[in-house]
Design a protein around this motif. Structure first.
Motif, PDB file in Angstrom:
ATOM      1  N   ASN A 143      39.828  26.543  42.752  1.00 49.22           N
ATOM      2  CA  ASN A 143      38.911  27.672  42.722  1.00 49.22           C
ATOM      3  C   ASN A 143      39.582  29.011  42.988  1.00 49.22           C
ATOM      4  N   ILE A 144      40.901  28.995  43.299  1.00 50.82           N
ATOM      5  CA  ILE A 144      41.581  30.288  43.409  1.00 50.82           C
ATOM      6  C   ILE A 144      41.685  30.966  42.039  1.00 50.82           C
ATOM      7  N   LEU A 145      41.564  30.183  40.966  1.00 53.24           N
ATOM      8  CA  LEU A 145      41.602  30.803  39.641  1.00 53.24           C
ATOM      9  C   LEU A 145      40.403  31.714  39.452  1.00 53.24           C
ATOM     10  N   ALA A 146      39.299  31.362  40.121  1.00 56.50           N
ATOM     11  CA  ALA A 146      38.090  32.169  39.999  1.00 56.50           C
ATOM     12  C   ALA A 146      38.040  33.205  41.108  1.00 56.50           C
ATOM     13  N   ILE A 147      39.207  33.636  41.585  1.00 55.56           N
ATOM     14  CA  ILE A 147      39.268  34.505  42.763  1.00 55.56           C
ATOM     15  C   ILE A 147      38.465  35.787  42.553  1.00 55.56           C
ATOM     16  N   THR A 148      38.447  36.284  41.309  1.00 53.30           N
ATOM     17  CA  THR A 148      37.683  37.503  41.028  1.00 53.30           C
ATOM     18  C   THR A 148      36.195  37.271  41.267  1.00 53.30           C
ATOM     19  N   SER A 149      35.663  36.162  40.714  1.00 49.77           N
ATOM     20  CA  SER A 149      34.236  35.908  40.899  1.00 49.77           C
ATOM     21  C   SER A 149      33.921  35.576  42.344  1.00 49.77           C
ATOM     22  N   LEU A 150      34.849  34.884  43.028  1.00 53.34           N
ATOM     23  CA  LEU A 150      34.610  34.574  44.436  1.00 53.34           C
ATOM     24  C   LEU A 150      34.488  35.853  45.250  1.00 53.34           C
ATOM     25  N   PHE A 151      35.362  36.795  44.951  1.00 54.51           N
ATOM     26  CA  PHE A 151      35.321  38.094  45.627  1.00 54.51           C
ATOM     27  C   PHE A 151      33.973  38.769  45.388  1.00 54.51           C
ATOM     28  N   LEU A 152      33.546  38.805  44.127  1.00 58.77           N
ATOM     29  CA  LEU A 152      32.271  39.454  43.803  1.00 58.77           C
ATOM     30  C   LEU A 152      31.102  38.696  44.417  1.00 58.77           C
ATOM     31  N   LEU A 153      31.214  37.355  44.484  1.00 54.96           N
ATOM     32  CA  LEU A 153      30.146  36.535  45.072  1.00 54.96           C
ATOM     33  C   LEU A 153      29.982  36.844  46.564  1.00 54.96           C
ATOM     34  N   LEU A 244      46.606  33.586  49.406  1.00 58.97           N
ATOM     35  CA  LEU A 244      45.867  34.333  48.377  1.00 58.97           C
ATOM     36  C   LEU A 244      44.433  34.642  48.786  1.00 58.97           C
ATOM     37  N   VAL A 248      42.797  38.367  49.715  1.00 58.71           N
ATOM     38  CA  VAL A 248      41.780  39.031  48.907  1.00 58.71           C
ATOM     39  C   VAL A 248      40.521  39.310  49.729  1.00 58.71           C
TER      40      VAL A 248
ATOM     41  N   PRO B 102      31.461  30.094  40.506  1.00 56.86           N
ATOM     42  CA  PRO B 102      32.550  31.031  40.207  1.00 56.86           C
ATOM     43  C   PRO B 102      33.247  30.735  38.883  1.00 56.86           C
ATOM     44  N   SER B 105      30.939  31.979  36.219  1.00 54.58           N
ATOM     45  CA  SER B 105      30.891  33.429  36.312  1.00 54.58           C
ATOM     46  C   SER B 105      32.194  34.066  35.813  1.00 54.58           C
ATOM     47  N   THR B 106      33.322  33.367  36.013  1.00 52.70           N
ATOM     48  CA  THR B 106      34.591  33.883  35.496  1.00 52.70           C
ATOM     49  C   THR B 106      34.542  33.993  33.977  1.00 52.70           C
ATOM     50  N   ILE B 109      32.378  36.985  33.140  1.00 52.55           N
ATOM     51  CA  ILE B 109      33.036  38.278  33.389  1.00 52.55           C
ATOM     52  C   ILE B 109      34.112  38.538  32.335  1.00 52.55           C
ATOM     53  N   PHE B 455      50.968  31.494  44.023  1.00 53.10           N
ATOM     54  CA  PHE B 455      50.855  32.923  44.316  1.00 53.10           C
ATOM     55  C   PHE B 455      51.657  33.318  45.543  1.00 53.10           C
ATOM     56  N   ILE B 482      48.867  33.958  37.766  1.00 55.28           N
ATOM     57  CA  ILE B 482      47.863  34.069  38.823  1.00 55.28           C
ATOM     58  C   ILE B 482      48.055  35.359  39.618  1.00 55.28           C
ATOM     59  N   TYR B 486      45.545  38.604  40.003  1.00 53.21           N
ATOM     60  CA  TYR B 486      45.251  39.257  41.281  1.00 53.21           C
ATOM     61  C   TYR B 486      45.494  40.758  41.186  1.00 53.21           C
ATOM     62  N   PHE B 490      42.632  43.408  41.909  1.00 50.58           N
ATOM     63  CA  PHE B 490      42.547  43.935  43.270  1.00 50.58           C
ATOM     64  C   PHE B 490      43.611  44.954  43.647  1.00 50.58           C
ATOM     65  N   ALA B 505      42.624  34.527  33.780  1.00 52.28           N
ATOM     66  CA  ALA B 505      42.299  33.291  34.510  1.00 52.28           C
ATOM     67  C   ALA B 505      41.884  32.196  33.531  1.00 52.28           C
ATOM     68  N   PHE B 509      43.148  28.405  32.991  1.00 52.67           N
ATOM     69  CA  PHE B 509      42.286  27.221  32.848  1.00 52.67           C
ATOM     70  C   PHE B 509      42.771  26.372  31.683  1.00 52.67           C
TER      71      PHE B 509
END
Lengths: 310, 531
Positions: A143-153, A244, A248, B102, B105-106, B109, B455, B482, B486, B490, B505, B509
């Motif tokens: 789930n670190i791949l979805a780090i962007t969505s996790l941040f927004l969540l 990571l 974030v 997520p 949602s990824t 997005i 990372f 990865i 980031y 960010f 991302a 996958f």
């Protein structure tokens, strides 16, 4: 090691056939051992080199990495004292944060995995195979791949009144992400273990009047204690070392885990604080190294199951 | 007992308490399950609260999802048929929220332009635009009289000298004022200010924005004000925005209101742009170049790390597999040490060792070769350094794997090879290595996939640097996919681009999926667990 014994004995007995051959074999055997010893020495040096320098820097009074000798002249514990009293770098707080987050994560992961794995192992229902496969498929993508969505969540969750403790820059949010990310793989691992405990144990407990949950709680869980402990410790080690997600999600110094905080010693205006950094690195690594050394056998047994660490 | 007979197939009460004859009265059931009911009540209360809180925050969709999940939980815990799912519920909820959502949602997005400059929704952006005013050339001007009360609030008396008089306050906006004639000395508790007194408040006054009845008043002098007109009008059916001052019509293009001549209004809004981000990765030369570089280095880094660490680990495993090696277990313990130290600590230590100015390793190289290598600003040397560091981090794991695998190779195979007069090399090449790869192979692929997303090493060594010259995305020469993701989302100095980050991302996958399919061919793990 017994198989190598046999192997060597076989080699020796084969060598015994002729005296001439025997002599040449012992000579080449000695050369062989000498070469291997040399390689082992080389590898040990390679492994120890950074460790020795960091110990040396931690004891050095000069707060730098450069020392004339390996054991610095005038070795002191000043760096450790400074570590305790530096308000800019609250090392103890970071360490405590790391331990707290790792321990709670491990607790959640182990409890939820045990419950889920027990259901997958003991009950048969329509969709069970699909469920197992789905968990595996989802788990393939860390789930670190979805780090962007996790941040927004987390950003969204934090805005809900009453749930700000699960938002960005909180340990609650961090723990949720870590726990959820570790569930799938560990459920599979645990299911495999439960499968190896005979079903008759549950059944006989139930005949004695235990409910399904009681059979799980008082019969199966005690038997599974070793794997629960191993899983908890592997989870703690993994969470402790994560960089990571913590990087974030955590924004303020007071909330940092050690992995995020430690970089501050050697970045930016504090670039020269190598002595203090070395002391922090030593103390930060100590708990994990000790766990590994004490529990070597159990943890290394889990390696071949695919618990990769980097 | 037959394995088929389980709690699920038969009604729950009897299967849970077989010794009680399988008969339970409703009261009995209730007595047994009241903790469950209490728990369910708490969950329901929490779910309702959450849905309510989310609705207040303006996210109706999320509220509906929360209510549906709450209902599902109730169903699972009340229907006997779903008994096994009860055990899974806590984990499933957590995974649905923080793993599954997520991921979905990824993908979403990635299909949008969500980024700095496109963070707001269309409604929010339209609200911003329609709240802007401009002074028209033939603006209605007003004779202004300023009033002020004890707490420092202003009241403006505006007379257009054509018979219409308004009062305006920050709080109530513009209101018609009836008693005509010369301005009175006070209106309510507001006292009239003389023109000379007004000057000192001019800055404050010019910042006032008074609006009402679709008009906006701006103070232009101590005794003058003029009427402003709305700058933009949104045309709902055509979905266009008209600039009332210039008459230019803006149409939304990929989340930005754009004029026919290409002029764009800022800020843009979040819009679904389809495969725009994917197209960007392949066609925009400023993105494609860095992406290709990052992609190739990711593969080289992951494969190189696994190859180097495995080679070193295998070599050492062969050495430590020799029973006659002196101090074997001591050496082995020392070689496991790098594996036990948390990665983020080891990497930072190596960064210190390699520092070109005071790092002991660089100084040692300097004393031999004359110059210290400039690891951190040279695109090639940084990669060498990263591979060196990651080999150090990874070889003990490989050594432990190989030691385990070597033990499991049957010794009679070596005896047979000895009888055939095989040399040590051919025994290794044709016996040890193939057998080892069979058992270790899947784990090597696993290690490859792990390092693909490593990372920690990349970011802590040099934060992806040194930068790729000429790239307009924040990509560094040592960045892997990865860490590139980031940085896009960010840490870029060039603004957050969540859309492009999610697109990258998705590339990861896809690659991981390929690796996994490949891995499954290798192993029978799937069949084993599915039994």
């Amino acid at each position: 090691m017994s198989s190598t014994d046999v192997q060597d004995e076989a080699a020796v007995s084969a060598a015994n056939r002729t005296a001439k051959r025997y002599r040449s074999v012992t000579v080449s055997r000695r050369i062989n051992i000498a070469i291997k010893l040399f390689i082992a020495l080389l590898a040990a040096t390679f492994s120890l080199y950074p460790v020795i320098w960091i110990i040396s820097a931690a004891l050095s009074p000069s707060n730098s990495l450069v020392n004339e000798t390996l054991i610095p002249p005038g070795a002191t514990l000043d760096n450790f004292v400074r570590l305790w009293s530096d308000p800019q770098h609250p090392f103890l707080l970071w360490m405590w944060n790391s331990i707290l987050v790792s321990a709670i994560t491990a607790l959640i992961v182990v409890s939820l995995c045990a419950l889920g794995a027990y259901a997958f192992s003991r009950f048969r229902w329509r969709g069970r195979r699909t469920g197992l496969l789905a968990i595996l498929l989802v788990q393939l993508f860390p789930n670190i791949l979805a780090i962007t969505s996790l941040f927004l969540l987390l950003q969204q969750i934090g805005k809900i009144p009453g749930l700000s403790w699960l938002g960005l820059n909180t340990h609650g949010g961090l723990i949720l992400i870590y726990s959820a990310g570790a569930l799938g793989f560990n459920t599979w691992l645990m299911k495999g273990f439960f499968d190896s405990i005979p079903r008759e144990l549950d059944e006989s407990a139930k005949i004695d009047g235990a409910s399904q949950f009681q059979a799980f709680r008082y019969v199966i869980l005690p038997l599974a204690r070793p794997i629960l402990a191993t899983m908890a410790i592997l989870s703690i080690i993994g969470t402790y070392a994560d960089f990571l997600v913590a990087r974030v999600m955590l924004r303020s110094s007071d909330e940092y885990t050690l992995a995020v905080g430690l970089t501050l010693f050697i970045r930016g205006q504090y670039e020269r604080e190598w002595g203090v950094f070395a002391a922090a690195a030593l103390l930060g690594a100590l708990p994990i190294v000790l766990i590994f050394l004490i529990l070597q056998k159990q943890l290394i047994g889990g390696l071949s199951r695919g618990a990769v660490k980097g | 007992m037959q394995p088929k007979q389980s709690a699920t197939r038969s009604p729950a009460p009897s299967s849970e308490h077989p010794s009680r004859g399988g008969v339970s009265s409703p009261t009995h059931r209730f007595r047994e399950s009241w903790p469950l009911m209490l728990g369910l009540a708490v969950v329901d209360a929490f779910g309702l609260f959450l849905a309510y809180a989310v609705t207040i925050n303006g996210n109706g969709l999320a509220a509906i999802v929360i209510l549906i999940i709450t209902l599902l939980i109730n169903w699972v815990f009340l229907a006997d048929r779903l008994y096994p799912i009860r055990w899974l519920t806590p984990g499933l909820v957590l995974m649905a929220m923080l793993v599954l959502y997520p991921l979905v949602s990824t993908v979403y997005i990635a299909l949008t332009n969500y980024s700095d400059g496109h963070l707001l929704s269309k409604d929010q952006v339209l609200a911003q635009f329609t709240a802007q005013f401009y002074p028209p050339k033939d603006a209605t001007s007003y004779k202004l009289t300023v009033y002020r009360n004890a707490s420092g609030d202003f009241l403006l008396l505006l007379d257009d000298q054509k018979g219409r008089v308004f009062t305006g306050t920050q709080k109530d906006g513009l209101k018609p004022y009836t008693p005509a004639g010369p301005p009175p000395p006070n209106i309510g508790d507001y006292q009239k200010l003389e023109t000379a007194q007004t000057y000192q408040y001019l800055t404050e006054l010019s910042k006032l924005s008074l609006s009402g009845n679709g008009r906006q008043i701006q103070v232009t002098g101590p005794d003058a004000a003029q009427e402003l007109l709305p700058q933009y009008t949104y045309n709902q059916p055509n979905d266009t925005l008209t600039d009332n001052e210039t008459g230019v019509i803006y149409k939304p293009v990929a989340g930005t209101f754009t004029a026919p001549d290409g002029n764009q209004l800022s800020p843009g809004f979040t819009a679904v742009v389809g495969f725009g981000n994917f197209a960007k990765v392949f066609t925009d030369p400023n993105v494609t170049g860095p992406f290709l570089g990052v992609f190739i280095w990711t593969l080289v880094f992951a494969a190189g790390t696994v190859f180097l660490a495995f080679s070193v680990g295998l070599g050492l495993a062969l050495v430590f597999n020799d029973q006659h090696l002196p101090f074997k277990s001591l050496f082995r313990s020392i070689c496991i040490l790098p594996y036990t130290i948390p990665g983020f600590i080891s990497v930072l230590i190596w960064v210190g060792l390699l520092n070109p100015y005071y790092g002991p390793l660089s100084l040692a190289i300097k004393s031999i070769a004359g110059t210290a290598p400039d690891w951190f600003s040279n695109g090639t040397l940084i990669k060498v350094a990263i591979l060196l560091i990651n080999t150090w981090l990874g070889f003990p794991y490989m050594m432990l794997l190989c030691l385990g695998a070597l033990q499991s190779i049957p010794t009679d195979m070596y005896e047979a090879a000895d009888l055939d007069g095989a040399s040590a090399w051919s025994k290794f090449r044709y016996l040890t290595l193939p057998l080892l790869l069979v058992s270790v192979g899947p784990l090597l692929i696993g290690a490859f996939a792990f390092n693909f997303n490593n990372f920690t090493v990349i970011d802590l060594v040099n934060q992806g640097g040194p930068p790729i010259p000429g790239a307009n995305t924040p990509a560094g020469q040592s960045d892997i996919l990865i860490s590139y993701t980031y940085r896009l989302a960010f840490a870029g100095g060039k603004g957050a681009d969540f859309g492009l980050a999610s697109t990258i991302a998705i590339f990861i996958f896809a690659i991981i999926a390929l690796i996994t399919i490949f891995n499954f061919r290798f192993t029978k793990q799937l069949e084993e667990v599915m039994s």
